[in-house]
Design an enzyme around this catalytic site. Structure first.
Site, mmCIF file in Angstrom:
data_model
loop_
_atom_site.group_PDB
_atom_site.id
_atom_site.type_symbol
_atom_site.label_atom_id
_atom_site.label_comp_id
_atom_site.label_asym_id
_atom_site.label_seq_id
_atom_site.Cartn_x
_atom_site.Cartn_y
_atom_site.Cartn_z
ATOM 1 N N LYS A 31 1.446 15.110 -20.100
ATOM 2 C CA LYS A 31 1.650 14.825 -21.418
ATOM 3 C C LYS A 31 2.851 15.747 -22.155
ATOM 4 O O LYS A 31 3.485 15.329 -23.127
ATOM 5 C CB LYS A 31 0.122 15.318 -22.071
ATOM 6 N N ARG A 64 -9.420 12.817 -28.074
ATOM 7 C CA ARG A 64 -10.149 13.175 -26.962
ATOM 8 C C ARG A 64 -11.804 12.700 -26.793
ATOM 9 O O ARG A 64 -12.364 12.893 -25.791
ATOM 10 C CB ARG A 64 -10.239 14.482 -26.526
ATOM 11 N N ARG A 116 1.049 25.709 -12.937
ATOM 12 C CA ARG A 116 1.770 25.676 -14.014
ATOM 13 C C ARG A 116 1.804 27.118 -14.781
ATOM 14 O O ARG A 116 0.888 27.716 -14.626
ATOM 15 C CB ARG A 116 0.820 24.677 -14.899
ATOM 16 N N ARG A 157 -2.043 30.053 -18.369
ATOM 17 C CA ARG A 157 -2.904 29.692 -19.498
ATOM 18 C C ARG A 157 -4.398 30.128 -18.759
ATOM 19 O O ARG A 157 -4.461 29.752 -17.317
ATOM 20 C CB ARG A 157 -3.036 28.313 -19.927
ATOM 21 N N ARG A 160 -13.044 21.500 -17.256
ATOM 22 C CA ARG A 160 -12.226 20.480 -18.137
ATOM 23 C C ARG A 160 -12.119 19.186 -17.696
ATOM 24 O O ARG A 160 -12.165 18.114 -18.104
ATOM 25 C CB ARG A 160 -10.824 21.157 -18.385
HETATM 26 P P1 AMP Z 1 -4.404 20.641 -23.919
HETATM 27 O O1 AMP Z 1 -3.195 21.786 -24.014
HETATM 28 O O2 AMP Z 1 -4.161 19.458 -24.065
HETATM 29 O O3 AMP Z 1 -4.715 20.781 -22.344
HETATM 30 O O4 AMP Z 1 -5.884 21.469 -24.520
HETATM 31 C C1 AMP Z 1 -6.256 22.713 -24.263
HETATM 32 C C2 AMP Z 1 -7.720 22.887 -24.762
HETATM 33 O O5 AMP Z 1 -7.396 22.840 -26.066
HETATM 34 C C3 AMP Z 1 -8.609 22.052 -24.257
HETATM 35 O O6 AMP Z 1 -9.266 22.271 -23.301
HETATM 36 C C4 AMP Z 1 -9.612 21.734 -25.399
HETATM 37 O O7 AMP Z 1 -10.350 22.955 -25.235
HETATM 38 C C5 AMP Z 1 -8.715 22.038 -26.574
HETATM 39 N N1 AMP Z 1 -8.320 20.516 -27.179
HETATM 40 C C6 AMP Z 1 -7.252 20.024 -27.285
HETATM 41 N N2 AMP Z 1 -7.165 19.010 -27.863
HETATM 42 C C7 AMP Z 1 -8.256 18.550 -28.150
HETATM 43 C C8 AMP Z 1 -8.840 17.688 -29.054
HETATM 44 N N3 AMP Z 1 -8.311 16.599 -29.104
HETATM 45 N N4 AMP Z 1 -10.330 17.868 -29.034
HETATM 46 C C9 AMP Z 1 -11.135 18.969 -28.861
HETATM 47 N N5 AMP Z 1 -10.409 20.004 -28.244
HETATM 48 C C10 AMP Z 1 -9.190 19.819 -27.928
#
Ligand code: AMP
Length: 208
Positions: free
Chosen positions: A13, A85, A118, A151, A162
């Protein structure tokens, strides 16, 4: 052009969003990035958010929906990356009049390998892979010249959580947009670059 980009963790993404920003001048609104920025600021809220992210859990809907809506307010051209999400989040943004939802489809075994390699720059904006997309200089971001880090939530036990959360909470969002006939599915298993070519085709078709 208002686009939602969905996909499991590690589906590309971020990479696809970067290309969309370059080619279509879209604003990139990444919920994950906004949340990580808040964590870096070490505010009271940031400390609270950190607990959810580090465990691989979702940050509560109301908070995420508010910050994303604030980011999108008054704008006409953007990508929402990693948002919504949950079904509750999707319902919160019906008034944004999204044009298109793109789903990057990648089998779990492949994304687990991708996440293990990553690395992201300290600033958090650029992503690399030790094998598939290495930086020019080992361990250093090509753009910001900052150190590349893994990360915490890309570590194997957190990745497992996740995925559990993804299947439980986000899979229904995909079905929700499918029913609304807004969803386009892209096979993103080969590489994010190849997936991007198909994303472009869909965009050219939709907005011609
Ligand atoms: P990402 O960078 O999109 O993989 O997001 C990393 C983390 O941020 C996720 O595992 C969640 O803990 C939090 N997060 C990101 N987007 C959302 C969302 N739309 N709703 C809730 N938590 C989120």
């Amino acid at each position: 052009m208002k686009i939602i980009l969905l996909g499991p963790p590690g589906s590309g993404k971020g990479t696809v969003s970067e290309r969309l920003v370059q080619d279509y001048n879209l604003i990139h609104i990444s919920a994950g990035e906004i949340l990580r920025e808040e964590v870096q600021k070490q505010t009271t809220l940031g400390k609270e958010i950190k607990k959810y992210i580090e465990k691989g859990n979702l940050v509560p809907d109301q908070f995420v929906a508010e910050i994303v809506k604030l980011g999108a307010k008054g704008k006409k051209n953007y990508i929402l990356d990693g948002f919504p999400r949950t079904i509750a989040q999707a319902k919160e943004i019906t008034d944004l009049n999204i044009d298109l939802v793109i789903y990057l489809d990648v089998p779990e075994q492949i994304v687990i390998k991708r996440l293990a390699g990553r690395r992201t720059c300290k600033k958090g904006d650029h992503t690399y892979h030790l094998t598939y997309l290495p930086p020019k200089k080992r361990g250093i971001c090509d753009y910001d010249k900052t150190k590349l880090l893994q990360r915490k939530d890309d570590q194997p036990d957190v990745v497992k959580e996740r995925f559990r959360v993804y299947h439980e909470k986000t899979q229904p969002v995909i079905d929700y947009y499918k029913k609304k006939r807004m969803l386009r599915i892209i096979d993103a298993a080969p590489t994010p670059e190849k997936a991007y070519k198909n994303v472009r085709k869909i965009i050219e078709d939709t907005f011609k």
